[in-house]
Design an enzyme around this catalytic site. Structure first.
Site: not given
Ligand code: THU
Length: 132
Positions: A44, A46, A55, A57, A88, A91
């Protein structure tokens, strides 16, 4: 777990180390196996403008697509949570687009893992077949 599944978990675990998650402090690693057999990893990433976060994925899938893969055979997601973290909603839709009903391997850092199919995570999915 079979060897190819363990390999994917290992790749996702390594990708997780590279997560850029200073705001949530929630590091996620993902790895997808392309139809060619090559593996693409993602973490991920940010942003101070939180909504721009991508994310793990989707990072892994974008990497595979931009390297010429058309479809993927399986995906692994690794998070340091006791209850295994699934992808999520956004994704799930993207995984369905490029992978279809593939096995999704969830794992944590303690070696707990589970395989769940996309059709269980995203039943009655919307996809291109409705756009006719
Ligand atoms: N996140 C992912 O990388 N994948 C997911 O399927 C769920 C959420 C990340 C996004 C953000 O950087 C952190 O997790 C918290 O939501």
């Amino acid at each position: 777990m079979q060897e190819s599944e363990n390999k994917l978990i290992e790749a996702a675990t390594m990708a997780r180390e590279r997560a850029y998650a200073p705001y949530s402090n929630f590091q996620v690693g993902a790895a997808v196996e392309g139809e060619s057999g090559d593996i693409y990893i993602g973490c991920n990433v940010e942003s101070a403008s939180y909504g721009l976060t991508v994310c793990a994925e989707r990072v892994a899938i974008w990497k595979g697509i931009s390297c010429g893969e058309k479809r993927f055979k399986q995906i692994a997601v690794v998070v340091d949570t006791e209850d295994l973290t699934p992808p999520c909603g956004v994704c799930r839709q993207i995984i369905w687009e490029f992978c279809g009903d593939v096995p999704v391997i969830l794992s944590n850092l303690e070696g707990k893992s589970e395989i769940i199919r996309m059709s269980e995570l995203l039943p009655r999915a919307f996809d291109s077949k409705f756009l006719k």
